[in-house]
Design an enzyme around this catalytic site. Sequence first.
Site, PDB file in Angstrom:
ATOM      1  N   CYS A   1      23.143  52.125  32.440  1.00 62.46           N
ATOM      2  CA  CYS A   1      22.423  53.218  33.113  1.00 62.46           C
ATOM      3  C   CYS A   1      21.236  52.726  33.929  1.00 62.46           C
ATOM      4  O   CYS A   1      21.067  53.083  35.101  1.00 62.46           O
ATOM      5  CB  CYS A   1      22.009  54.277  32.101  1.00 62.46           C
ATOM      6  SG  CYS A   1      20.795  53.771  30.854  1.00 62.46           S
TER       7      CYS A   1
ATOM      8  N   HIS B   1      18.023  56.735  28.004  1.00 54.95           N
ATOM      9  CA  HIS B   1      18.999  56.892  29.084  1.00 54.95           C
ATOM     10  C   HIS B   1      18.283  57.320  30.350  1.00 54.95           C
ATOM     11  O   HIS B   1      17.228  57.981  30.305  1.00 54.95           O
ATOM     12  CB  HIS B   1      20.054  57.934  28.702  1.00 54.95           C
ATOM     13  CG  HIS B   1      21.215  58.008  29.648  1.00 54.95           C
ATOM     14  ND1 HIS B   1      22.098  56.964  29.842  1.00 54.95           N
ATOM     15  CD2 HIS B   1      21.633  59.006  30.469  1.00 54.95           C
ATOM     16  CE1 HIS B   1      23.013  57.313  30.730  1.00 54.95           C
ATOM     17  NE2 HIS B   1      22.756  58.541  31.134  1.00 54.95           N
TER      18      HIS B   1
ATOM     19  N   HIS C   1      25.056  58.909  37.049  1.00 45.77           N
ATOM     20  CA  HIS C   1      24.630  57.953  36.018  1.00 45.77           C
ATOM     21  C   HIS C   1      25.800  57.136  35.499  1.00 45.77           C
ATOM     22  O   HIS C   1      26.967  57.411  35.804  1.00 45.77           O
ATOM     23  CB  HIS C   1      23.947  58.700  34.863  1.00 45.77           C
ATOM     24  CG  HIS C   1      24.871  59.606  34.075  1.00 45.77           C
ATOM     25  ND1 HIS C   1      24.720  59.823  32.726  1.00 45.77           N
ATOM     26  CD2 HIS C   1      25.956  60.352  34.440  1.00 45.77           C
ATOM     27  CE1 HIS C   1      25.652  60.660  32.286  1.00 45.77           C
ATOM     28  NE2 HIS C   1      26.406  61.005  33.310  1.00 45.77           N
TER      29      HIS C   1
END
Length: 320
Positions: A213, A264, A285
């Site tokens: 990510c 994240h 993402h």
Amino acid sequence: MPAPDLSVQASTAIGVAATVLWTNPDAPREIDAPILAADPDPRAWAAGLDTPARRDLNDRILTQLLAGEPVEVLEEHRDWLRVVAPWQPSDRDERGYPGWVPRAHVSVAAAPAEREAVVTVEETRLEPAPGARGLVSAALSYATILPVLDDAEGRVRVATPGGGSAFLDASACVVRQTGHAHPVDTRAVLAAARSFVGLSYLWGGMSAFGLDCSGLVHISFRALGRIVPRDAHDQADASVRVPLADARPGDLLFFARPGKSIHHVGFAAGTPQGTPPAEGPYLLHAPGTGKEVCEEAMNADRRATLVDLAGRLADSGDAP
């Protein structure tokens, strides 16, 4: 390629197309042989990893390093070097991301030049110049940056680690001034990130051979001339924080569970016309192991863990 003579007082850089920064010299497994070879094959390595083998990387690898990327050698241990990578800022070490890399993957850095070539396609091959040595015929990843010696007739001659030179197809790269601050707008960074939709997630991935990510964020900015931190929590610390209601496409969205650090990150990608408000902005993402880079509505877990401040690293512009 031969191991470099580290007693020579010269700067050092990655001398292969791409390598991995490991947590320690004992971290690699037998299945990791393709990325450990003296002439590593990062694409074959990634392709040979099934989902369990990819999940097993979490405590083994830290990030990837691309050809020509500078490293500072801190320690030697048999066939390994402990280095820091200054192009990947991290709170782990103020000098750059720290970790271990095979000695054979480090070479004497190419001399700097007034201009640099940045690979802007997923993958391209170098064409060796006459008498070439060092990095030759390598499949270079997107965002690889090498000093420019000259360019003519559709080719760019670049200096390669180890003292050699090679040619890049001019259509596979952009040439820009070295060391200048390059403005980055949201349209460009979103376009860069969107080019990786469909690429498999890879823990520690920071190349066109696999991305995680925060690697997606880092590589999208690096190719545009902006060096940003490597990890999601450091990207949050480095960004201008804005309320979610003010987030624009190209800003960063961060995710964390209550009382935990950010785990994240992705790009706010706008809200398609007709999307229910409850779904919020779409997220571009790299979701996690076993999945691919995608642009999608946030599910319930993403909405529940969305941090209430977005992050702005781009300079200006509005993206669709």
